[in-house]
Design a protein around this motif. Structure first.
Motif, PDB file in Angstrom:
ATOM      1  N   LEU A  56      56.875  20.168  -5.752  1.00 39.99           N
ATOM      2  CA  LEU A  56      58.633  19.751  -5.718  1.00 39.99           C
ATOM      3  C   LEU A  56      58.775  19.935  -7.039  1.00 39.99           C
ATOM      4  N   SER A  57      60.146  20.287  -7.459  1.00 41.14           N
ATOM      5  CA  SER A  57      60.405  20.217  -8.807  1.00 41.14           C
ATOM      6  C   SER A  57      62.107  20.353  -8.658  1.00 41.14           C
ATOM      7  N   PRO A  58      62.800  19.920  -9.944  1.00 38.87           N
ATOM      8  CA  PRO A  58      64.104  20.217 -10.038  1.00 38.87           C
ATOM      9  C   PRO A  58      64.489  21.420 -10.199  1.00 38.87           C
ATOM     10  N   LEU A  59      65.956  21.793 -10.039  1.00 42.14           N
ATOM     11  CA  LEU A  59      66.355  23.121 -10.301  1.00 42.14           C
ATOM     12  C   LEU A  59      66.090  23.420 -11.593  1.00 42.14           C
ATOM     13  N   LEU A  60      66.473  22.823 -12.406  1.00 42.47           N
ATOM     14  CA  LEU A  60      66.274  22.864 -13.930  1.00 42.47           C
ATOM     15  C   LEU A  60      66.152  21.616 -14.729  1.00 42.47           C
ATOM     16  N   CYS A  61      65.464  21.744 -15.640  1.00 39.79           N
ATOM     17  CA  CYS A  61      65.274  20.451 -16.534  1.00 39.79           C
ATOM     18  C   CYS A  61      65.119  21.026 -18.018  1.00 39.79           C
ATOM     19  N   ASP A  65      63.002  26.127 -15.957  1.00 44.07           N
ATOM     20  CA  ASP A  65      63.887  26.143 -14.380  1.00 44.07           C
ATOM     21  C   ASP A  65      63.127  26.525 -13.503  1.00 44.07           C
ATOM     22  N   CYS A  66      63.463  26.627 -11.945  1.00 43.32           N
ATOM     23  CA  CYS A  66      62.782  26.928 -10.763  1.00 43.32           C
ATOM     24  C   CYS A  66      62.345  28.467 -10.750  1.00 43.32           C
ATOM     25  N   LEU A  67      63.237  29.299 -11.379  1.00 44.66           N
ATOM     26  CA  LEU A  67      62.643  30.554 -11.319  1.00 44.66           C
ATOM     27  C   LEU A  67      61.371  30.889 -12.146  1.00 44.66           C
ATOM     28  N   GLU A  68      61.454  30.033 -13.450  1.00 48.21           N
ATOM     29  CA  GLU A  68      60.149  30.193 -14.365  1.00 48.21           C
ATOM     30  C   GLU A  68      58.871  29.705 -13.669  1.00 48.21           C
ATOM     31  N   LYS A  96      68.652  30.922  -4.140  1.00 43.69           N
ATOM     32  CA  LYS A  96      67.580  31.439  -3.369  1.00 43.69           C
ATOM     33  C   LYS A  96      67.222  32.826  -3.134  1.00 43.69           C
ATOM     34  N   THR A  97      68.333  33.516  -3.159  1.00 41.91           N
ATOM     35  CA  THR A  97      68.140  34.950  -3.015  1.00 41.91           C
ATOM     36  C   THR A  97      67.235  35.581  -4.409  1.00 41.91           C
ATOM     37  N   GLU A  98      67.901  34.904  -5.376  1.00 43.59           N
ATOM     38  CA  GLU A  98      67.239  35.457  -6.855  1.00 43.59           C
ATOM     39  C   GLU A  98      65.947  34.978  -7.012  1.00 43.59           C
ATOM     40  N   ILE A  99      65.608  33.962  -6.665  1.00 48.89           N
ATOM     41  CA  ILE A  99      64.132  33.324  -6.628  1.00 48.89           C
ATOM     42  C   ILE A  99      63.177  34.273  -5.611  1.00 48.89           C
ATOM     43  N   ALA A 103      60.277  36.425  -6.897  1.00 47.76           N
ATOM     44  CA  ALA A 103      58.879  35.784  -6.816  1.00 47.76           C
ATOM     45  C   ALA A 103      58.609  35.784  -5.142  1.00 47.76           C
ATOM     46  N   PRO A 104      58.717  37.032  -4.535  1.00 44.45           N
ATOM     47  CA  PRO A 104      58.764  37.111  -3.159  1.00 44.45           C
ATOM     48  C   PRO A 104      57.392  36.612  -2.362  1.00 44.45           C
ATOM     49  N   ASP A 105      56.254  36.363  -3.058  1.00 39.73           N
ATOM     50  CA  ASP A 105      55.092  35.639  -2.470  1.00 39.73           C
ATOM     51  C   ASP A 105      55.190  34.083  -2.384  1.00 39.73           C
ATOM     52  N   VAL A 106      56.191  33.545  -3.021  1.00 39.58           N
ATOM     53  CA  VAL A 106      56.305  32.007  -3.055  1.00 39.58           C
ATOM     54  C   VAL A 106      57.035  31.638  -1.814  1.00 39.58           C
ATOM     55  N   ASP A 107      56.788  30.707  -0.962  1.00 38.90           N
ATOM     56  CA  ASP A 107      57.356  29.952   0.125  1.00 38.90           C
ATOM     57  C   ASP A 107      58.403  28.988  -0.478  1.00 38.90           C
ATOM     58  N   PHE A 108      59.692  29.402  -0.722  1.00 40.23           N
ATOM     59  CA  PHE A 108      60.635  28.811  -1.745  1.00 40.23           C
ATOM     60  C   PHE A 108      61.812  28.296  -0.791  1.00 40.23           C
ATOM     61  N   GLU A 109      62.222  27.081  -0.994  1.00 43.28           N
ATOM     62  CA  GLU A 109      63.411  26.506  -0.386  1.00 43.28           C
ATOM     63  C   GLU A 109      64.170  25.590  -1.355  1.00 43.28           C
ATOM     64  N   ILE A 110      65.349  25.449  -1.130  1.00 44.55           N
ATOM     65  CA  ILE A 110      66.079  24.369  -1.656  1.00 44.55           C
ATOM     66  C   ILE A 110      66.474  23.266  -1.068  1.00 44.55           C
ATOM     67  N   VAL A 111      66.216  22.107  -1.321  1.00 43.35           N
ATOM     68  CA  VAL A 111      66.642  21.019  -0.674  1.00 43.35           C
ATOM     69  C   VAL A 111      67.982  20.181  -1.669  1.00 43.35           C
ATOM     70  N   THR A 112      68.946  20.227  -0.880  1.00 41.49           N
ATOM     71  CA  THR A 112      70.296  19.576  -1.771  1.00 41.49           C
ATOM     72  C   THR A 112      70.460  18.244  -1.227  1.00 41.49           C
ATOM     73  N   THR A 113      70.621  17.478  -2.495  1.00 35.99           N
ATOM     74  CA  THR A 113      70.865  15.967  -2.164  1.00 35.99           C
ATOM     75  C   THR A 113      71.973  15.476  -2.790  1.00 35.99           C
ATOM     76  N   ASN A 114      72.758  14.558  -1.989  1.00 40.41           N
ATOM     77  CA  ASN A 114      73.805  13.980  -2.789  1.00 40.41           C
ATOM     78  C   ASN A 114      73.691  12.532  -2.061  1.00 40.41           C
TER      79      ASN A 114
END
Length: 122
Positions: A56-61, A65-68, A96-99, A103-114
């Motif tokens: 787990l990580s934040p989108l950016l800090c 960032d998540c791409l890195e 999500k499309t950019e990541i 990085a196509p080999d990474v099982d990547f998803e975004i969980v949004t929170t409010n």
């Protein structure tokens, strides 16, 4: 692999600005199966030692960032799940499309929170 096989994978790795003390720091409850690392500490050795089923990580800090992180995980051959926890985004599918394109080999998803809801971006 939809279900996590805990006999193979042992826990959760939260990556972020571990020394950040303000309210923007990603916070998780204390739990023995969650390990916390800074971005520069994500190495093949730490992944072998922790053997996370989920990262787990934040989108950016401040330090990455998540791409890195996705690119680093791909380079290290990580095969578990990588989930970004982010506030509601204007266009999460674009992120999500950019990541996934870089990085196509990474099982990547975004969980949004409010304040009222947590959602997996489809």
């Amino acid at each position: 692999m939809d279900q996590l096989d805990v006999s193979i994978k042992t826990g959760i790795l939260a990556v972020g600005d571990t020394m950040q003390s303000d309210d923007t720091a990603l916070k998780f409850p204390e739990f023995e199966k969650i390990s916390y690392l800074g971005y520069l500490d994500v190495t093949s050795e730490t992944l072998d030692r922790i053997n996370p089923a989920l990262i787990l990580s934040p989108l950016l800090c401040n330090s990455f960032d998540c791409l890195e992180l996705a690119l680093r995980l791909q380079q290290l051959g990580y095969r578990g799940k990588y989930r970004v926890v982010a506030p509601s985004l204007t266009n999460p599918k674009m992120v999500k499309t950019e990541i996934k394109s870089q990085a196509p080999d990474v099982d990547f998803e975004i969980v949004t929170t409010n304040a009222d809801d947590v959602q997996l971006v489809e």
